[in-house]
Motif scaffolding. Structure first.
Motif, mmCIF file in Angstrom:
data_model
loop_
_atom_site.group_PDB
_atom_site.id
_atom_site.type_symbol
_atom_site.label_atom_id
_atom_site.label_comp_id
_atom_site.label_asym_id
_atom_site.label_seq_id
_atom_site.Cartn_x
_atom_site.Cartn_y
_atom_site.Cartn_z
ATOM 1 N N GLY A 214 0.992 -1.304 0.026
ATOM 2 C CA GLY A 214 -0.157 -0.036 0.003
ATOM 3 C C GLY A 214 0.841 1.305 -0.027
ATOM 4 N N VAL A 215 1.798 1.301 0.604
ATOM 5 C CA VAL A 215 2.894 2.340 0.730
ATOM 6 C C VAL A 215 3.476 2.665 -0.575
ATOM 7 N N LYS A 216 3.954 1.448 -1.115
ATOM 8 C CA LYS A 216 4.827 1.505 -2.345
ATOM 9 C C LYS A 216 4.078 1.881 -3.500
ATOM 10 N N GLY A 217 2.599 1.399 -3.392
ATOM 11 C CA GLY A 217 1.713 1.800 -4.577
ATOM 12 C C GLY A 217 1.091 3.082 -4.238
ATOM 13 N N LYS A 218 1.358 4.101 -3.251
ATOM 14 C CA LYS A 218 0.937 5.189 -2.851
ATOM 15 C C LYS A 218 -0.629 5.415 -2.382
ATOM 16 N N LEU A 219 -1.021 4.342 -2.003
ATOM 17 C CA LEU A 219 -2.448 4.208 -1.544
ATOM 18 C C LEU A 219 -2.462 5.013 -0.141
ATOM 19 N N PHE A 220 -1.284 5.037 0.545
ATOM 20 C CA PHE A 220 -1.293 5.829 1.662
ATOM 21 C C PHE A 220 0.180 6.144 1.989
ATOM 22 N N ALA A 221 0.391 6.996 2.938
ATOM 23 C CA ALA A 221 1.840 7.467 3.135
ATOM 24 C C ALA A 221 2.704 6.332 3.844
ATOM 25 N N TYR A 222 1.866 6.010 5.115
ATOM 26 C CA TYR A 222 2.360 5.217 6.288
ATOM 27 C C TYR A 222 1.830 3.836 6.333
ATOM 28 N N GLU A 223 2.645 3.001 6.904
ATOM 29 C CA GLU A 223 2.014 1.722 7.229
ATOM 30 C C GLU A 223 0.974 1.703 8.162
ATOM 31 N N GLU A 224 1.245 2.520 9.046
ATOM 32 C CA GLU A 224 0.049 2.691 10.137
ATOM 33 C C GLU A 224 -1.031 3.307 9.638
ATOM 34 N N ASP A 225 -1.211 3.519 8.339
ATOM 35 C CA ASP A 225 -2.696 4.307 7.885
ATOM 36 C C ASP A 225 -3.403 2.933 7.430
ATOM 37 N N LEU A 226 -3.051 1.928 7.508
ATOM 38 C CA LEU A 226 -3.932 0.913 7.105
ATOM 39 C C LEU A 226 -4.380 -0.002 8.324
ATOM 40 N N ILE A 227 -5.440 -0.473 8.595
ATOM 41 C CA ILE A 227 -5.797 -1.395 9.672
ATOM 42 C C ILE A 227 -6.293 -2.625 8.898
ATOM 43 N N VAL A 228 -5.517 -3.761 9.238
ATOM 44 C CA VAL A 228 -5.732 -5.063 8.849
ATOM 45 C C VAL A 228 -6.463 -5.799 9.940
ATOM 46 N N LYS A 229 -7.892 -6.233 9.495
ATOM 47 C CA LYS A 229 -8.713 -6.779 10.357
ATOM 48 C C LYS A 229 -8.685 -8.513 10.113
ATOM 49 N N ASP A 230 -8.977 -9.365 11.123
ATOM 50 C CA ASP A 230 -9.006 -10.762 10.982
ATOM 51 C C ASP A 230 -10.680 -10.797 11.018
ATOM 52 N N GLU A 231 -10.918 -11.718 9.989
ATOM 53 C CA GLU A 231 -12.405 -12.143 9.814
ATOM 54 C C GLU A 231 -12.894 -12.440 11.302
ATOM 55 N N ALA A 232 -12.170 -13.357 11.920
ATOM 56 C CA ALA A 232 -12.664 -14.199 13.003
ATOM 57 C C ALA A 232 -12.946 -12.875 14.092
ATOM 58 N N GLU A 233 -12.076 -11.846 14.341
ATOM 59 C CA GLU A 233 -11.919 -10.885 15.241
ATOM 60 C C GLU A 233 -13.165 -10.218 15.238
ATOM 61 N N LEU A 234 -13.861 -9.873 13.872
ATOM 62 C CA LEU A 234 -15.069 -9.092 13.720
ATOM 63 C C LEU A 234 -16.369 -9.803 14.408
#
Length: 254
Positions: A220-240
């Protein structure tokens, strides 16, 4: 070749078609044929989201039923419906369910990849289908195979100082290709959903691990979707659904 009359019930609309069982051993495989026959109405769904019923519309047909056991009743087609894709909200919410525009786990991954492809199209000039206003990650993978190098972008944004094939390493391209293949049957959307001001993506529990979490943040950072890795939340399906492990919970905002 055996043909069966099938009625698709989609919202308040009904569609009828003859669907071939050619190449299908059971109802589970037949659902794939139904999906293809009713394209593009079912393009946003995977075959396993379809439920096939007897002509009465209430007696569900088991997916493991051999197609040779399906009975054709004159003027009474079998009925197929689409399973909705609800996402349970985290514990503590006053709502029991929340649907992110029908965004399921597979759709969330595909949504992420299409957003990445749309962003890359600003920096790299490559072709995609004339019927689409934006490229998909499949188009990006095709251009990577064509060894596209330093090309002038179609907009006024600066081109990235690295050829597209070198933007991600070999393992990252391989993982993108594998996950893209797994989520092809889901919707295309280039707008990433947000939660608490951050983008998020939902992963199936089987794919949820530290390596994959870091992978999505990194590309995401390499592809310029967002500036920092902290800008993306990755969720576990089971967590929801409140059944995630302690380990997955610690990775959710990693």
């Amino acid at each position: 070749v055996t043909l069966h009359f099938v009625k698709l019930v989609l919202g308040n609309k009904n569609y009828k078609e003859q669907v071939s069982t050619d190449g299908c051993s059971n109802v589970a495989a037949f659902r794939g044929a139904i999906k293809s026959k009713f394209s593009p109405d079912l393009d946003s769904y995977a075959p396993h989201h379809l439920t096939l019923f007897q002509p009465d519309g209430t007696s569900q047909i088991d997916p493991e039923t051999p197609v040779t056991d399906l009975k054709e009743i004159p003027w009474k087609p079998m009925v197929v419906t689409v399973e909705e894709l609800p996402i349970p909200v985290p514990i503590g919410s006053s709502k029991k369910q929340l649907t992110y525009k029908g965004l399921g786990v597979e759709a969330s991954c595909r949504n992420y990849f299409d957003a990445l492809a749309a962003k890359l199209a600003l920096f790299y000039k490559f072709d995609w289908g004339v019927d689409s206003s934006f490229p998909t990650i499949g188009d990006t993978l095709a251009e990577r195979t064509n060894e596209v190098g330093y090309v002038e972008p179609p907009t006024k944004v600066p081109k990235l100082p690295i050829p597209l094939p070198e933007l991600f390493d070999q393992n990252e391209w391989k993982k993108i290709k594998e996950l893209n293949r797994k989520t092809t049957d889901r919707i295309h959307d280039t707008t990433l959903p947000k939660e608490k001001g951050k983008f998020f993506i939902i992963l199936p529990t089987a794919e949820f691990n530290d390596e994959t979490v870091r992978f999505f943040k990194r590309i995401g950072v390499k592809g310029k979707l967002f500036a920092y890795e902290e800008d993306l939340i990755v969720k576990d399906e089971a967590e929801l659904s409140g059944s995630g492990s302690e380990a997955s919970s610690s990775l959710m905002y990693a």
